[in-house]
Design an enzyme around this catalytic site. Structure first.
Site, mmCIF file in Angstrom:
data_model
loop_
_atom_site.group_PDB
_atom_site.id
_atom_site.type_symbol
_atom_site.label_atom_id
_atom_site.label_comp_id
_atom_site.label_asym_id
_atom_site.label_seq_id
_atom_site.Cartn_x
_atom_site.Cartn_y
_atom_site.Cartn_z
ATOM 1 N N TYR A 1 0.765 -1.263 -0.099
ATOM 2 C CA TYR A 1 -0.207 -0.051 0.026
ATOM 3 C C TYR A 1 0.963 1.228 0.333
ATOM 4 C CZ TYR A 1 -3.498 3.411 1.541
ATOM 5 O OH TYR A 1 -4.297 4.436 1.793
ATOM 6 N N LYS B 1 1.111 4.495 -2.653
ATOM 7 C CA LYS B 1 0.955 5.666 -2.759
ATOM 8 C C LYS B 1 2.309 6.517 -2.892
ATOM 9 C CE LYS B 1 -3.429 5.508 -1.350
ATOM 10 N NZ LYS B 1 -4.658 6.256 -1.896
HETATM 11 N N1 LIG Z 1 -9.233 5.612 5.622
HETATM 12 C C1 LIG Z 1 -7.879 6.071 5.787
HETATM 13 O O1 LIG Z 1 -7.263 5.997 7.104
HETATM 14 C C2 LIG Z 1 -7.284 6.482 4.833
HETATM 15 C C3 LIG Z 1 -5.925 7.148 4.814
HETATM 16 C C4 LIG Z 1 -4.993 7.665 3.967
HETATM 17 C C5 LIG Z 1 -5.666 7.674 2.731
HETATM 18 N N2 LIG Z 1 -6.756 7.035 2.295
HETATM 19 C C6 LIG Z 1 -7.264 6.832 0.989
HETATM 20 O O2 LIG Z 1 -8.330 7.751 0.896
HETATM 21 C C7 LIG Z 1 -8.988 7.065 -0.264
HETATM 22 C C8 LIG Z 1 -10.486 6.755 0.193
HETATM 23 O O3 LIG Z 1 -10.405 5.858 1.231
HETATM 24 P P1 LIG Z 1 -11.723 5.309 2.433
HETATM 25 O O4 LIG Z 1 -11.112 5.372 3.651
HETATM 26 O O5 LIG Z 1 -12.870 6.161 2.034
HETATM 27 O O6 LIG Z 1 -12.057 3.888 1.713
HETATM 28 P P2 LIG Z 1 -13.292 3.091 1.735
HETATM 29 O O7 LIG Z 1 -14.298 3.558 2.516
HETATM 30 O O8 LIG Z 1 -12.700 1.792 1.760
HETATM 31 O O9 LIG Z 1 -13.564 3.318 0.126
HETATM 32 C C9 LIG Z 1 -12.921 2.979 -0.913
HETATM 33 C C10 LIG Z 1 -13.670 3.255 -2.329
HETATM 34 O O10 LIG Z 1 -12.815 2.784 -3.356
HETATM 35 C C11 LIG Z 1 -13.790 2.218 -4.205
HETATM 36 N N3 LIG Z 1 -12.899 1.299 -4.984
HETATM 37 C C12 LIG Z 1 -11.959 0.240 -4.810
HETATM 38 N N4 LIG Z 1 -11.552 -0.320 -5.753
HETATM 39 C C13 LIG Z 1 -12.267 0.103 -6.929
HETATM 40 C C14 LIG Z 1 -12.141 -0.165 -8.305
HETATM 41 N N5 LIG Z 1 -11.393 -1.036 -8.808
HETATM 42 N N6 LIG Z 1 -12.913 0.943 -8.980
HETATM 43 C C15 LIG Z 1 -13.459 1.623 -8.375
HETATM 44 N N7 LIG Z 1 -13.663 2.141 -7.150
HETATM 45 C C16 LIG Z 1 -12.996 1.213 -6.208
HETATM 46 C C17 LIG Z 1 -14.745 1.686 -3.311
HETATM 47 O O11 LIG Z 1 -15.755 0.931 -4.160
HETATM 48 P P3 LIG Z 1 -16.692 -0.194 -3.695
HETATM 49 O O12 LIG Z 1 -17.787 0.050 -2.644
HETATM 50 O O13 LIG Z 1 -17.288 -0.946 -4.916
HETATM 51 O O14 LIG Z 1 -15.918 -1.278 -2.940
HETATM 52 C C18 LIG Z 1 -14.942 2.612 -2.244
HETATM 53 O O15 LIG Z 1 -16.108 3.356 -3.006
HETATM 54 C C19 LIG Z 1 -8.450 5.598 -0.862
HETATM 55 O O16 LIG Z 1 -7.389 6.060 -2.126
HETATM 56 C C20 LIG Z 1 -7.494 5.409 0.433
HETATM 57 O O17 LIG Z 1 -6.197 4.836 0.183
HETATM 58 C C21 LIG Z 1 -7.328 6.512 3.358
#
Ligand SMILES: NC(=O)c1ccc[n+]([C@@H]2O[C@H](COP(=O)([O-])OP(=O)(O)OC[C@H]3O[C@@H](n4cnc5c(N)ncnc54)[C@H](OP(=O)(O)O)[C@@H]3O)[C@@H](O)[C@H]2O)c1
Length: 261
Positions: A184, A188
């Site tokens: 991961y 990033k």
């Molecule tokens: N949460 C954290 O602490 C954190 C920290 C740093 C960065 N981030 C980044 O922030 C972003 C959002 O994360 P989140 O925490 O909101 O995640 P989340 O709640 O797990 O949501 C992830 C989203 O990405 C979609 N997705 C996954 N694979 C996909 C694909 N092949 N095509 C299109 N959509 C896809 C999922 O769709 P489905 O519903 O269909 O699965 C969902 O809508 C990500 O890039 C993550 O790496 C998160």
């Protein structure tokens, strides 16, 4: 932000496509839940026309319905960032229905490895992280660029992570150093490199490119929960998306300021 076309007395003669062109049109990938959905809600509340990117029709439509119930101008764009045919179809739909794109928020992401040792981490997990977080993001951006070039002021916001910072990851006092997620993290870090290089390439255009660190946020994908709320997690991205002058380019930042690469 007001919907500009609402104040124009000639609006009734305009087509829906023409009316929408006076609004900021924003595509958010992975917007059916988590931070993507919150971004759609907050930017919609601020008058942007949000295109809810989702790979699943049912979940995507449920998100659009929930936004429309709150009087937000939202449309579903089916897009799986790992599937080029789906990206091309999404690009063609946006081109034919809305003509151009003002903001692309590359938010879709996942984590397949959690605190495993880099010496033994399975390659298919690393590839899986890269397929969505990096190759998917690059492919969506490349396909959407012709639409962003049609805009008078366009932004690309790449949702990265502090765990992708080489500076933070190599600092023995940081929690990232203590709990590495190599696949991961590498995906990033690669997003950050794409951000730097694309921002550089586009520096003399009307398109800016920036990476954002949401922090550790309580969503489905956050390993161990995360202390930040979803609202806190999207705050910097919302700030950049609403910035009227669009002068910030080639940065990696969060709500506290610049994050080291
Ligand atoms: N949460 C954290 O602490 C954190 C920290 C740093 C960065 N981030 C980044 O922030 C972003 C959002 O994360 P989140 O925490 O909101 O995640 P989340 O709640 O797990 O949501 C992830 C989203 O990405 C979609 N997705 C996954 N694979 C996909 C694909 N092949 N095509 C299109 N959509 C896809 C999922 O769709 P489905 O519903 O269909 O699965 C969902 O809508 C990500 O890039 C993550 O790496 C998160």
């Amino acid at each position: 932000m007001e919907r500009v076309y609402a104040a124009n007395p000639h609006d009734s003669k305009k087509t829906t496509k023409e009316k929408r062109k006076t609004m900021t049109t924003t595509l958010i990938t992975g917007a059916d839940r988590g931070m993507g959905f919150e971004l759609a809600k907050e930017l919609g509340e601020n008058g942007q026309h949000v295109l809810v990117g989702a790979r699943n029709q049912e979940r995507g439509m449920a998100a659009v319905d929930a936004l429309r119930e709150q009087k937000i101008n939202a449309d579903l764009i089916l897009i799986d960032v790992t599937d080029d045919a789906s990206i091309v179809a999404a690009q063609q739909t946006i081109a034919s229905k809305f003509g151009s794109l003002d903001i692309l928020i590359n938010n879709a992401g996942l984590t397949l490895d959690n605190w495993e040792k880099p010496s033994t981490l399975a390659l298919d997990k690393i590839r899986g992280d890269f397929d969505v977080n990096f190759f998917g993001l690059v492919s969506v951006t490349q396909h959407m660029l012709p639409l962003l070039r049609q805009s008078t002021s366009a932004k690309i916001l790449n949702i990265s992570s502090a765990v992708g910072s080489l500076t933070i990851a190599s600092d023995p006092t940081s929690s990232v150093y203590q709990h590495p997620s190599f696949g991961y993290q590498a995906s990033k870090a690669a997003v950050n490199m794409f951000t730097i290089d694309l921002a550089n390439e586009l520096k003399d255009t009307r398109i800016t490119v920036n990476a954002v660190n949401p922090g550790w946020v309580a969503t489905d994908s956050a390993v161990g929960g995360g202390p930040k709320t979803i609202e806190e997690g999207v705050a910097r991205t919302v700030e950049l998306a609403l910035q009227p002058d669009n002068t910030v380019n080639g940065t990696f930042s969060d709500v506290d300021g610049i994050v080291p690469w």
